[in-house]
Each structure stands twice: as C-alpha cells, then as structure tokens.
Design a protein around this motif. Structure first.
Motif, PDB file in Angstrom:
ATOM      1  N   ALA A  76     117.448 -64.082  14.593  1.00 41.11           N
ATOM      2  CA  ALA A  76     117.904 -65.176  13.733  1.00 41.11           C
ATOM      3  C   ALA A  76     118.938 -64.686  12.725  1.00 41.11           C
ATOM      4  O   ALA A  76     119.828 -65.447  12.313  1.00 41.11           O
ATOM      5  CB  ALA A  76     116.717 -65.809  13.012  1.00 41.11           C
ATOM      6  N   SER A  77     118.830 -63.428  12.309  1.00 40.23           N
ATOM      7  CA  SER A  77     119.804 -62.879  11.357  1.00 40.23           C
ATOM      8  C   SER A  77     121.206 -62.900  11.962  1.00 40.23           C
ATOM      9  O   SER A  77     122.191 -63.257  11.291  1.00 40.23           O
ATOM     10  CB  SER A  77     119.420 -61.442  10.975  1.00 40.23           C
ATOM     11  N   VAL A  78     121.329 -62.529  13.237  1.00 40.88           N
ATOM     12  CA  VAL A  78     122.635 -62.535  13.906  1.00 40.88           C
ATOM     13  C   VAL A  78     123.143 -63.962  14.051  1.00 40.88           C
ATOM     14  O   VAL A  78     124.335 -64.245  13.820  1.00 40.88           O
ATOM     15  CB  VAL A  78     122.533 -61.836  15.271  1.00 40.88           C
ATOM     16  N   MET A  79     122.255 -64.884  14.423  1.00 35.42           N
ATOM     17  CA  MET A  79     122.666 -66.281  14.606  1.00 35.42           C
ATOM     18  C   MET A  79     123.130 -66.897  13.292  1.00 35.42           C
ATOM     19  O   MET A  79     124.088 -67.675  13.247  1.00 35.42           O
ATOM     20  CB  MET A  79     121.512 -67.092  15.208  1.00 35.42           C
ATOM     21  N   LEU A  80     122.453 -66.571  12.202  1.00 38.44           N
ATOM     22  CA  LEU A  80     122.872 -67.094  10.898  1.00 38.44           C
ATOM     23  C   LEU A  80     124.250 -66.556  10.520  1.00 38.44           C
ATOM     24  O   LEU A  80     125.105 -67.295   9.997  1.00 38.44           O
ATOM     25  CB  LEU A  80     121.842 -66.709   9.829  1.00 38.44           C
ATOM     26  N   ALA A  81     124.466 -65.262  10.779  1.00 42.81           N
ATOM     27  CA  ALA A  81     125.773 -64.674  10.447  1.00 42.81           C
ATOM     28  C   ALA A  81     126.886 -65.282  11.283  1.00 42.81           C
ATOM     29  O   ALA A  81     127.965 -65.614  10.772  1.00 42.81           O
ATOM     30  CB  ALA A  81     125.716 -63.163  10.649  1.00 42.81           C
ATOM     31  N   LEU A  82     126.633 -65.455  12.586  1.00 48.54           N
ATOM     32  CA  LEU A  82     127.657 -66.025  13.469  1.00 48.54           C
ATOM     33  C   LEU A  82     127.844 -67.516  13.232  1.00 48.54           C
ATOM     34  O   LEU A  82     128.914 -68.074  13.539  1.00 48.54           O
ATOM     35  CB  LEU A  82     127.282 -65.776  14.933  1.00 48.54           C
ATOM     36  N   GLY A  83     126.839 -68.192  12.667  1.00 46.20           N
ATOM     37  CA  GLY A  83     126.929 -69.631  12.427  1.00 46.20           C
ATOM     38  C   GLY A  83     127.564 -69.988  11.103  1.00 46.20           C
ATOM     39  O   GLY A  83     127.568 -71.169  10.724  1.00 46.20           O
ATOM     40  N   GLY A  84     128.041 -69.009  10.385  1.00 46.72           N
ATOM     41  CA  GLY A  84     128.723 -69.298   9.130  1.00 46.72           C
ATOM     42  C   GLY A  84     127.785 -69.569   7.978  1.00 46.72           C
ATOM     43  O   GLY A  84     128.156 -70.298   7.042  1.00 46.72           O
ATOM     44  N   SER A 140     119.635 -63.218   4.644  1.00 48.39           N
ATOM     45  CA  SER A 140     118.469 -62.541   4.061  1.00 48.39           C
ATOM     46  C   SER A 140     117.224 -63.434   4.090  1.00 48.39           C
ATOM     47  O   SER A 140     116.099 -62.936   4.010  1.00 48.39           O
ATOM     48  CB  SER A 140     118.758 -62.113   2.621  1.00 48.39           C
ATOM     49  N   LEU A 141     117.434 -64.769   4.206  1.00 44.45           N
ATOM     50  CA  LEU A 141     116.280 -65.667   4.258  1.00 44.45           C
ATOM     51  C   LEU A 141     115.467 -65.463   5.537  1.00 44.45           C
ATOM     52  O   LEU A 141     114.284 -65.785   5.582  1.00 44.45           O
ATOM     53  CB  LEU A 141     116.734 -67.125   4.163  1.00 44.45           C
ATOM     54  N   ALA A 142     116.127 -64.952   6.580  1.00 45.58           N
ATOM     55  CA  ALA A 142     115.406 -64.731   7.841  1.00 45.58           C
ATOM     56  C   ALA A 142     114.407 -63.588   7.743  1.00 45.58           C
ATOM     57  O   ALA A 142     113.555 -63.426   8.629  1.00 45.58           O
ATOM     58  CB  ALA A 142     116.411 -64.440   8.960  1.00 45.58           C
ATOM     59  N   ALA A 143     114.485 -62.785   6.700  1.00 43.82           N
ATOM     60  CA  ALA A 143     113.597 -61.623   6.581  1.00 43.82           C
ATOM     61  C   ALA A 143     112.140 -62.031   6.429  1.00 43.82           C
ATOM     62  O   ALA A 143     111.239 -61.285   6.849  1.00 43.82           O
ATOM     63  CB  ALA A 143     114.028 -60.761   5.398  1.00 43.82           C
ATOM     64  N   ALA A 144     111.865 -63.202   5.849  1.00 39.82           N
ATOM     65  CA  ALA A 144     110.472 -63.616   5.633  1.00 39.82           C
ATOM     66  C   ALA A 144     109.726 -63.745   6.953  1.00 39.82           C
ATOM     67  O   ALA A 144     108.605 -63.234   7.114  1.00 39.82           O
ATOM     68  CB  ALA A 144     110.436 -64.933   4.866  1.00 39.82           C
ATOM     69  N   LEU A 160     118.723 -55.634  15.101  1.00 40.95           N
ATOM     70  CA  LEU A 160     119.202 -57.011  14.998  1.00 40.95           C
ATOM     71  C   LEU A 160     119.358 -57.432  13.535  1.00 40.95           C
ATOM     72  O   LEU A 160     120.345 -58.084  13.163  1.00 40.95           O
ATOM     73  CB  LEU A 160     118.240 -57.951  15.718  1.00 40.95           C
ATOM     74  N   VAL A 161     118.360 -57.086  12.713  1.00 41.12           N
ATOM     75  CA  VAL A 161     118.449 -57.423  11.289  1.00 41.12           C
ATOM     76  C   VAL A 161     119.635 -56.702  10.650  1.00 41.12           C
ATOM     77  O   VAL A 161     120.385 -57.286   9.842  1.00 41.12           O
ATOM     78  CB  VAL A 161     117.134 -57.058  10.568  1.00 41.12           C
ATOM     79  N   ALA A 162     119.829 -55.425  11.004  1.00 39.04           N
ATOM     80  CA  ALA A 162     120.945 -54.659  10.439  1.00 39.04           C
ATOM     81  C   ALA A 162     122.291 -55.268  10.853  1.00 39.04           C
ATOM     82  O   ALA A 162     123.214 -55.401  10.029  1.00 39.04           O
ATOM     83  CB  ALA A 162     120.848 -53.204  10.887  1.00 39.04           C
ATOM     84  N   VAL A 163     122.424 -55.650  12.123  1.00 35.23           N
ATOM     85  CA  VAL A 163     123.680 -56.253  12.601  1.00 35.23           C
ATOM     86  C   VAL A 163     123.934 -57.578  11.908  1.00 35.23           C
ATOM     87  O   VAL A 163     125.054 -57.867  11.444  1.00 35.23           O
ATOM     88  CB  VAL A 163     123.635 -56.425  14.130  1.00 35.23           C
ATOM     89  N   GLY A 164     122.913 -58.414  11.821  1.00 33.87           N
ATOM     90  CA  GLY A 164     123.083 -59.706  11.173  1.00 33.87           C
ATOM     91  C   GLY A 164     123.462 -59.562   9.716  1.00 33.87           C
ATOM     92  O   GLY A 164     124.348 -60.269   9.209  1.00 33.87           O
TER      93      GLY A 164
END
Length: 409
Positions: free
Chosen positions: A80-88, A94-98, A130-134
């Motif tokens: 989800a971190s990658v998808m959030l980053a790619l989705g603008g 950081s909210l995906a960390a929970a 994945l979290v690091a990339v996002g």
C-alpha cells in the motif's frame, strides 16, 4: 451477543481501529499543512486524497484475512505504501504503517515455526523493502534530495518491520514457554496418575492372590465338614446338625471376605506359593523383625485382645500389611527416628492400630523422598476400602508421621 459475534470481535477490532485512525488522520492532515510546511499530504477532496482513502480502506479490509494467510496479507498491506506514492498521495504514505504493524504482529505470532521460518523471513524482508520504496518515492515527490529520501525509506522500512517483529517474537517466546510448562505439568500429572493406577492394580492383584488362599482355606473346611455330615446324618443327627452349623459359619465368613473383591481376577502365572496368612497376633514378630533390621520400634497392646478374634482373616491380613508398610516407610523416609506401634483393643466393637514415628534423625534427599511419593498410601487406602476399614494418615506436629487404621470388630 451470540458466540459467533464473540469469536468475530478479535478479528474485526484491529482492522476497524486501523481504518478509523488512518482515515481521521487523512481528513485532518490538509488542515495541518498551513501550520507545518513540511507536511505535504493531498488536499481534502483532491484526486490524491481519494486514492489514499481507497488504498487505506482496502488495506484495512485485507487485514481481515491475516489469520488464514498472514504472509500474503503482510506483503499486500506493505505494498500500500508504493500504491499511495504512485497515486499522488504525497507524504501520506506513512499512514499505511499502522496496518503494516498489525500484519507484522500477526505473521510473527501465528506462522508455524520452524517449518515456515524461511518464508516468514522472506515476507518480512519483502514487506520492509516495499515500505522503504514507498516512503522513498513519496519523499522524492515532495522534492527531498535522493539520498535523504533513500535513507528515510530505509529507516521507515526497518522501524515498521523490525521493531514490531522483535516485540511479537518476544511475546510468542513467552507464550510458547508457558505452553511448554503447562504441557510438562500435564505430562507429569499423567505419569503420576499412571503410577497410581499401576500401584492400585498391583495391590489388587496381590489381594486377589491372598483372597484366593483365604477362600481355599474356608472351602477346604467346608468340604471336610460336609463329608462328616454325610456320615453322621443317619447315625448322629445332632452331630450332623452341628456340622451343618459350622458349614454355615464357614460359608458366611468366606462370603464376607469375598465382598468387594469378587470382580478381581488373579494375574496369570502367579504360583500358589502363599503360606499361612499373617494375622494381628503376629505383630510382635513383625516388630521384632523390624528391630533386628535396625529400626527403633516399640509395640503397645492396651486392652485384652479379645476384639481381635472378631476381625475376619482378610481384614487382619490387610492390617498386618498396613503396619508392615508403615514400618518400611519409617525406615526409608525417617531413618533413625523412634517408632511406636499401638494395637488398641479396649473397645470390644473396634480394633484401632496406630503406627507413629518421629522426624528423621538426618534429612532425606528430596529426590529419594519423592521417588515413590504417595504410592504406599494408595495401597493402604485400597486395602482399607476393600475391608470396610477407616484409614487416617498425615504428619504429626513434631514433624513425624502417623497412620491409624480403624477396623470394626
């Protein structure tokens, strides 16, 4: 609240809490932009904001399957971190960390070890990547230097994965240790139960052998007396009647001894090698034998002893064996202690036998003391129950031990 709802609550609560918290932060984040220029989340109602809401909702829904597929769920929520980053979505990745924290905890807590240890390690490493990339992509999107973005992504990935994994592993190790201790306690209890059952079976077998000899004694007498009746019935009717009364007395005594043991079978292969049955009148010989073995023991016999004659042979044998076991226990568990055996026949309706010893002169090692703990008492209690006697046993105030057997005369 029914049982199904109760079972569902632990599964539902974490995803619902994660969704409520992340959604609330997504709503209030735009209002924080004016207070802190470093925060660069999507504007409320913008395309990036709706993408973030959709991804965070899907992420929370995915957590519902964390029990059945923990590793797949971990990788899915981390992506989800990658998808959030790619989705603008900007810095809202950081909210995906929970959700990732919850997924890491579930994976480490539930994956079968050591069989799937490699799969778990690979999933944790993949989720961290994945979290690091996002995180890195989101930070480059807000114009942070590449080195800073990469470093921030690595720190975020390690913090989200490593710390909860270590905590979950610690909790799991303690849980497994408690479970192992509980299993060990149950195993010890089962072993003790098996030992007690074996002791009871052995005691019943021994009593069945002894009862066989008692019954054989009575039946031999009955056979002799019935032969006499056959010869006397025509020539000496009065003598025949007396013989019949004796047969009845012998039969009644034998039936009384058979009661309670009629269902016991004698173990095959045991020889008919028992001699005369021990009786309470032989306690003096038993005490003298114990003295010769080195035990300091005295015998007291208050009363006339007449009540002993009213005690059946099986009850007398049981009482004799009980005294024998008590003296053996005193020699084993209280070496050097003074021992007293009391055969009390003052009450014509009851015979009371008491065996009392003081504390040991030297302490007995705990391992030796507990080697056959409780099995001797089990055998004595079994004998008492099968002869309708009352057994009382326990420590004395001086630190010794006392056993008392009450037999109805």
């Amino acid at each position: 609240m029914n049982d199904e709802t109760t079972r569902m609550l632990p599964r539902l609560i974490p995803p619902v809490v994660v969704w409520l918290v992340t959604t609330a932060l997504l709503v209030v984040a735009p209002s924080l932009d004016s207070a802190d220029a470093s925060i660069a989340g999507p504007a409320l109602g913008s395309g990036g904001w709706w993408v973030a809401l959709l991804v965070l909702t899907a992420q929370a829904a995915t957590l519902l399957e964390r029990s059945s597929r923990p590793l797949a769920v971990l990788l899915a929520v981390a992506s989800a971190s990658v998808m959030l980053a790619l989705g603008g979505a900007g810095d809202s990745t950081s909210l995906a960390a929970a959700a990732v924290l919850v997924a890491v905890w579930s994976a480490v807590s539930s994956v079968e070890l050591p069989r799937r240890a490699r799969a778990l390690a690979a999933a944790l490493a993949g989720a961290g990547l994945l979290v690091a990339v996002g995180t890195g992509l989101s930070q480059t999107s807000i114009d942070l230097p590449l080195g800073t973005a990469v470093l921030g992504g690595l720190v975020q990935g390690a913090g989200v994965i490593v710390l909860p994994a270590l905590l979950a592993a610690t909790v799991r190790a303690r849980r497994d240790a408690r479970s192992a201790r509980a299993d060990l306690a149950q195993a010890v209890e089962r072993e003790q139960s098996a030992q007690i059952a074996a002791a009871i079976a052995e005691e019943r077998t021994a009593m069945a052998r002894e009862l066989h000899d008692i019954a054989a004694h009575h039946l031999t007498g009955i056979a002799v007396m019935t032969g006499a009746v056959e010869r006397q019935i025509d020539t000496d009717p009065a003598g025949a009647k007396d013989s019949v009364r004796q047969v009845r007395t012998q039969s009644t005594a034998m039936l009384r001894e058979l009661r309670g043991l009629v269902t016991l079978l004698r173990s095959p292969g045991q020889a008919d090698d028992a001699g005369g049955q021990e009786r309470l009148s032989q306690l003096a010989s038993l005490v003298e034998e114990a003295r010769r073995a080195g035990l300091e023991v005295e015998l007291a016999t208050p009363g006339t002893g007449a009540a002993v004659e009213n005690v059946g042979p099986l009850a007398q044998l049981s009482a004799y064996r009980t005294v024998q076991e008590c003296l053996a226990n005193a020699a084993r568990h209280a070496p050097g202690a003074r021992c007293v055996v009391v055969l009390d026949t003052q009450d014509p309706a009851e015979v009371v036998i008491t065996v009392r010893n003081g504390p040991p002169a030297t302490p007995v090692p705990s391992g030796e003391r507990s080697a056959r703990r409780g099995l001797g008492l089990v055998g004595m209690q079994e004998r008492a129950d099968l002869t309708d006697s009352i057994l009382e046993a326990g420590p004395t105030a001086e630190g010794g031990w006392q056993t008392r057997l009450r037999i109805t005369a």
